[in-house]
Design a protein around this motif. Structure first.
Motif, PDB file in Angstrom:
ATOM      1  N   GLU A  98      -6.615  -4.051   0.401  1.00 59.20           N
ATOM      2  CA  GLU A  98      -7.623  -5.087   0.187  1.00 59.20           C
ATOM      3  C   GLU A  98      -7.687  -5.469  -1.294  1.00 59.20           C
ATOM      4  N   ARG A  99      -7.603  -4.479  -2.165  1.00 62.75           N
ATOM      5  CA  ARG A  99      -7.631  -4.759  -3.604  1.00 62.75           C
ATOM      6  C   ARG A  99      -6.458  -5.630  -4.031  1.00 62.75           C
ATOM      7  N   VAL A 100      -5.287  -5.384  -3.444  1.00 60.21           N
ATOM      8  CA  VAL A 100      -4.113  -6.194  -3.771  1.00 60.21           C
ATOM      9  C   VAL A 100      -4.354  -7.649  -3.374  1.00 60.21           C
ATOM     10  N   PHE A 101      -4.887  -7.881  -2.178  1.00 55.94           N
ATOM     11  CA  PHE A 101      -5.158  -9.253  -1.742  1.00 55.94           C
ATOM     12  C   PHE A 101      -6.218  -9.923  -2.610  1.00 55.94           C
ATOM     13  N   PHE A 102      -7.291  -9.202  -2.947  1.00 56.73           N
ATOM     14  CA  PHE A 102      -8.334  -9.767  -3.810  1.00 56.73           C
ATOM     15  C   PHE A 102      -7.786 -10.087  -5.198  1.00 56.73           C
ATOM     16  N   LEU A 105     -18.687  -4.482 -11.587  1.00 58.09           N
ATOM     17  CA  LEU A 105     -17.423  -5.166 -11.315  1.00 58.09           C
ATOM     18  C   LEU A 105     -16.228  -4.398 -11.871  1.00 58.09           C
ATOM     19  N   LEU A 106     -16.419  -3.730 -13.003  1.00 59.88           N
ATOM     20  CA  LEU A 106     -15.306  -3.028 -13.641  1.00 59.88           C
ATOM     21  C   LEU A 106     -15.124  -1.602 -13.152  1.00 59.88           C
ATOM     22  N   SER A 107     -16.086  -1.085 -12.399  1.00 62.00           N
ATOM     23  CA  SER A 107     -15.967   0.299 -11.944  1.00 62.00           C
ATOM     24  C   SER A 107     -14.809   0.427 -10.967  1.00 62.00           C
ATOM     25  N   ASP A 108     -14.083   1.485 -11.107  1.00 67.09           N
ATOM     26  CA  ASP A 108     -12.907   1.694 -10.277  1.00 67.09           C
ATOM     27  C   ASP A 108     -13.135   2.923  -9.406  1.00 67.09           C
ATOM     28  N   SER A 109     -12.602   2.880  -8.225  1.00 66.52           N
ATOM     29  CA  SER A 109     -12.751   3.991  -7.290  1.00 66.52           C
ATOM     30  C   SER A 109     -11.441   4.752  -7.188  1.00 66.52           C
ATOM     31  N   GLU A 110     -11.570   6.027  -6.909  1.00 65.13           N
ATOM     32  CA  GLU A 110     -10.397   6.867  -6.689  1.00 65.13           C
ATOM     33  C   GLU A 110     -10.371   7.262  -5.218  1.00 65.13           C
ATOM     34  N   PHE A 111      -9.283   6.927  -4.547  1.00 66.38           N
ATOM     35  CA  PHE A 111      -9.122   7.238  -3.134  1.00 66.38           C
ATOM     36  C   PHE A 111      -8.170   8.411  -2.981  1.00 66.38           C
ATOM     37  N   GLN A 112      -8.471   9.275  -2.025  1.00 64.96           N
ATOM     38  CA  GLN A 112      -7.567  10.364  -1.680  1.00 64.96           C
ATOM     39  C   GLN A 112      -7.608  10.509  -0.165  1.00 64.96           C
ATOM     40  N   ARG A 113      -6.433  10.584   0.452  1.00 68.38           N
ATOM     41  CA  ARG A 113      -6.373  10.754   1.904  1.00 68.38           C
ATOM     42  C   ARG A 113      -5.765  12.098   2.251  1.00 68.38           C
ATOM     43  N   TYR A 114      -6.414  12.757   3.215  1.00 69.66           N
ATOM     44  CA  TYR A 114      -5.938  14.039   3.728  1.00 69.66           C
ATOM     45  C   TYR A 114      -5.576  13.832   5.194  1.00 69.66           C
ATOM     46  N   THR A 115      -4.320  13.980   5.520  1.00 64.53           N
ATOM     47  CA  THR A 115      -3.817  13.696   6.863  1.00 64.53           C
ATOM     48  C   THR A 115      -4.253  14.780   7.840  1.00 64.53           C
ATOM     49  N   ILE A 116      -4.752  14.335   8.987  1.00 66.62           N
ATOM     50  CA  ILE A 116      -5.128  15.257  10.064  1.00 66.62           C
ATOM     51  C   ILE A 116      -3.984  15.314  11.073  1.00 66.62           C
TER      52      ILE A 116
END
Length: 181
Positions: free
Chosen positions: A40-44, A99-110
């Motif tokens: 989504e960030r890439v498209f935005f 607007l400038l705050s950035d999020s950190e994503f982490q995925r743990y596979t089940i």
């Protein structure tokens, strides 16, 4: 700048990325999204980037297209004016930091269909939000937010799938079982 072919190509790209950004917003309102954590960030970003390029290439005029470009992509100048006016300074700073705050994503596979995602926004909240991500359809995934609500940073995580319809999650000292459909 006199480059009508480039401007026309950028307008078409901008419209395509605008439609994809609108689709992302509609999907997010229904707890869905495109596959991947940053899609989504890439498209935005591509939508905003093509708009800024068009804004830079377009000469000022009194038509609807230029009013659209000024309204959306002249926003940094609105923030600058807000910083100069004392009554709006605090509100402008909060809007800019958000607007400038950035999020950190982490995925743990089940398994192949499920994953646990943590999202940490350092400025707004130091605690991660835990979401269950389910693989759906061809390009989409369903995201169920706040499946576990620990009020601490992630130190240890254990996940065990209990049959086809439940998942046991141990986060730090919290032990919970959630249903998956």
């Amino acid at each position: 700048m006199k480059a009508p072919e480039i401007q026309a190509l950028l307008w078409y790209l901008h419209l395509v990325f605008g439609c994809l950004a609108l689709l992302c917003v509609l999907l997010m309102l229904n707890d869905y999204g495109f596959k991947g954590t940053q899609t989504e960030r890439v498209f935005f970003t591509l939508y905003a980037g093509t708009g800024m390029l068009i804004y830079g290439l377009t000469k000022p005029d009194n038509d609807a297209r230029y009013a659209y470009l000024t309204g959306f992509f002249g926003f940094p100048f609105v923030l600058l004016i807000g910083l100069l006016l004392p009554p709006l300074r605090t509100l402008t700073l909060v809007a800019a930091i958000t607007l400038l705050s950035d999020s950190e994503f982490q995925r743990y596979t089940i398994d192949d269909d499920y994953a646990l995602q943590t999202k940490t926004t350092g400025i707004l909240s130091s605690y991660p939000v835990y979401s269950l991500v389910e693989d759906k359809y061809l390009f989409f995934e369903k995201i169920v937010p706040d499946v576990v609500k620990p009020k601490a940073a992630l130190h240890s995580l254990k996940m065990v799938k209990k049959g086809e319809d439940s998942l046991r999650i141990q986060v730090n000292n919290i032990d919970t079982v959630i249903a998956i459909y």
